[in-house]
Design a protein around this motif. Structure first.
Motif, PDB file in Angstrom:
ATOM      1  N   GLU A 173       0.832  -1.209   0.000  1.00 31.56           N
ATOM      2  CA  GLU A 173       0.000   0.000   0.000  1.00 31.56           C
ATOM      3  C   GLU A 173       0.863   1.254   0.000  1.00 31.56           C
ATOM      4  O   GLU A 173       0.576   2.221  -0.707  1.00 31.56           O
ATOM      5  CB  GLU A 173      -0.933   0.000   1.213  1.00 31.56           C
ATOM      6  N   ARG A 174       1.926   1.231   0.775  1.00 30.05           N
ATOM      7  CA  ARG A 174       2.805   2.405   0.867  1.00 30.05           C
ATOM      8  C   ARG A 174       3.555   2.629  -0.444  1.00 30.05           C
ATOM      9  O   ARG A 174       3.622   3.747  -0.941  1.00 30.05           O
ATOM     10  CB  ARG A 174       3.775   2.206   2.043  1.00 30.05           C
ATOM     11  N   GLU A 199      10.673   2.737   6.806  1.00 28.25           N
ATOM     12  CA  GLU A 199       9.358   2.536   7.412  1.00 28.25           C
ATOM     13  C   GLU A 199       9.075   1.102   7.837  1.00 28.25           C
ATOM     14  O   GLU A 199       8.204   0.856   8.669  1.00 28.25           O
ATOM     15  CB  GLU A 199       8.274   3.037   6.460  1.00 28.25           C
TER      16      GLU A 199
END
Length: 167
Positions: free
Chosen positions: A90-91, A141
């Motif tokens: 998704e990122r 992340e």
């Protein structure tokens, strides 16, 4: 109000009229409607209904990246921990320069990659810089979740078409 049978036939005619692409005019839905002998609002409503119930998945532009100067088209492939692949995908898929991103099964032992993200650029160097941006994002992340990666560059463009139905 149209009967259900009339809507089924209209939907079929609408798919036939648009499966090769929308006309390149300022009001494409109006042009399609005129060709079908109905009004633009009905064309929009029927397309929305087909999107809502899954008969069509999406309506979107399919650019020819080569024609607009993006000749280095690289599919970056990533071996990402399955526990976080959806979040990583998704990122990565939200990045402005990633045109599509999806999860695929691994085919061990030869193919460990389970996340694919397409980038387009004017040169291989620029595409590789984008892939490095993806790698940096994943490392920052989602530390430690990416085990390996690679980039596969396109040698040419394939004709992109969706499902076709006969007239």
């Amino acid at each position: 109000m149209a009967h259900a049978g009339e809507l089924v036939e209209l939907d079929r005619r609408l798919v036939l009229a648009t499966q090769g692409g929308l006309p390149l005019v300022p009001r494409p839905y109006a042009a399609v409607a005129a060709g079908l002998g109905v009004n633009e609002a009905l064309v929009r409503a029927r397309l929305a209904a087909m999107l809502a119930d899954g008969r069509i998945r999406r309506i979107g532009a399919v650019p020819n990246h080569y024609a607009i100067g993006y000749t280095a088209n690289g599919m970056s492939v990533w071996d990402v921990d399955d526990a976080v692949i959806d979040a990583v995908g998704e990122r990565v898929g939200a990045l402005e320069f990633v045109t599509h991103c999806y999860r695929r099964p691994r085919h061990l032992p030869d193919w460990p990659y389970n996340l694919f993200a397409m980038v387009h650029a004017a040169s291989r160097e620029a595409a590789l810089e984008r892939v490095e941006e993806i790698a940096a994002l994943i490392a920052a992340e989602f530390p430690g979740v990416c085990r390996s990666r690679d980039v596969l560059f396109s040698a040419g463009i394939l004709k992109k078409t969706g499902l076709r139905i006969g007239g």
